[in-house]
Design an enzyme around this catalytic site. Structure first.
Site, PDB file in Angstrom:
ATOM      1  N   HIS A  73       0.818  -1.209   0.000  1.00 59.65           N
ATOM      2  CA  HIS A  73       0.000   0.000   0.000  1.00 59.65           C
ATOM      3  C   HIS A  73       0.851   1.258   0.000  1.00 59.65           C
ATOM      4  CE1 HIS A  73       0.710  -0.454   4.371  1.00 59.65           C
ATOM      5  NE2 HIS A  73       0.658   0.857   4.376  1.00 59.65           N
ATOM      6  N   HIS A  79      -1.552  10.772   6.228  1.00 59.21           N
ATOM      7  CA  HIS A  79      -1.602   9.601   7.121  1.00 59.21           C
ATOM      8  C   HIS A  79      -1.103   9.955   8.522  1.00 59.21           C
ATOM      9  CE1 HIS A  79      -1.289   5.611   8.668  1.00 59.21           C
ATOM     10  NE2 HIS A  79      -0.009   5.419   8.416  1.00 59.21           N
TER      11      HIS A  79
HETATM   12 MN    MN Z   1       0.864   2.560   5.880  1.00 57.17          MN
END
Ligand code: MN
Length: 257
Positions: A73, A79
């Site tokens: 990913h 994030h």
């Molecule tokens: Mn990650």
């Protein structure tokens, strides 16, 4: 011949090989495990809608459930808290999804020491032997960890003191994020940070510095042994999940043979 015609012809005659760097997605795909007080990511799961049966006589299809950070990913800048307000996965420019890559092979060191940490001096020594890290490209860090990816237990490699997997020192992560010209770091482990990075200063320095500097992570890569140290091109295709923090990605390398 146009550049694209030359590319198509090279793909056709095998002088450019496409190497798949993606881990297959299934219920067995290992996922990161956080301490129990934190939320946990989902394992990948298929839910059958129909399979040539009463629910759909001529067709087979599934819904699936997955964490954004499950399997191979792509980590988007938003994030991490340091990248709060920065690009979500759908906003990563398409031009960044095709980029040159260098592969730094430290599989021997990581094979000897599961907690091996890459340092700035390792990268500088590699650069003097090969070339400078590519501007606008990826630094892929090979550790041999892909050999463990069929087992959650071996892959995460945890004991009572936590997970033991190779990564980068905090200073190396800072240098790559702030001083190196790359757009991101790719690894074979479950995340870009070392297993023990929860206790580094700052904690999870790869995530902290990379995301905070608008850079990316690519994880759970496989087959880096088939990619030369320099000269390959990576195509990374994360799903464009609007507002998402990352997404499963098909990652391919174009390699000249
Ligand atoms: Mn990650």
């Amino acid at each position: 011949m146009s550049v694209l015609s030359s590319l198509v012809s090279a793909l056709g005659d095998g002088s450019i090989e496409v190497v798949d760097l993606t881990s297959p997605l299934s219920a067995e795909t290992p996922v990161i495990q956080l301490p129990p007080e934190f939320g946990q990511t989902a394992h990948f799961a298929l839910e059958e809608i129909s399979r040539y049966d009463d629910r759909g006589p001529a067709w087979y299809w599934n819904n699936f459930r997955s964490g954004e950070h499950t399997g191979t990913h792509f980590d988007a800048p938003n994030h991490w808290v340091t990248g709060q307000g920065k690009a979500d996965i759908a906003s990563v420019p398409a031009g960044h999804l095709i980029a040159p890559v260098v592969v730094l092979d430290f599989s021997a060191q990581a094979g000897e020491d599961a907690d091996f940490l890459l340092e700035v001096d390792h990268i500088k020594a590699w650069e003097s032997e090969h070339q400078a890290l590519p501007a606008g490209g990826w630094l892929f860090y090979r550790t041999g960890w892909d050999a463990r990816s069929s087992s959650q237990e071996e892959y995460v490699n945890a004991d009572e003191s936590g997970p033991h997997t190779p990564g980068m020192s905090a200073e190396c992560a800072r240098w790559v994020a702030e001083e190196a010209p790359v757009i991101g770091v790719g690894v074979e482990t479950v995340g870009t940070d070392a297993g023990a990075a929860h206790s580094f200063e700052p904690a999870f320095p790869c995530h902290s510095y990379l995301m905070g500097n608008d850079k990316y992570g690519l994880t759970q890569l496989q087959n880096l042994a088939q990619v030369p140290p320099t000269g390959a091109v990576v195509i990374a295709g994360p799903l464009p999940i609007v507002t998402g923090s990352g997404a499963p990605a098909r990652v391919l390398a174009l390699v000249e043979r």
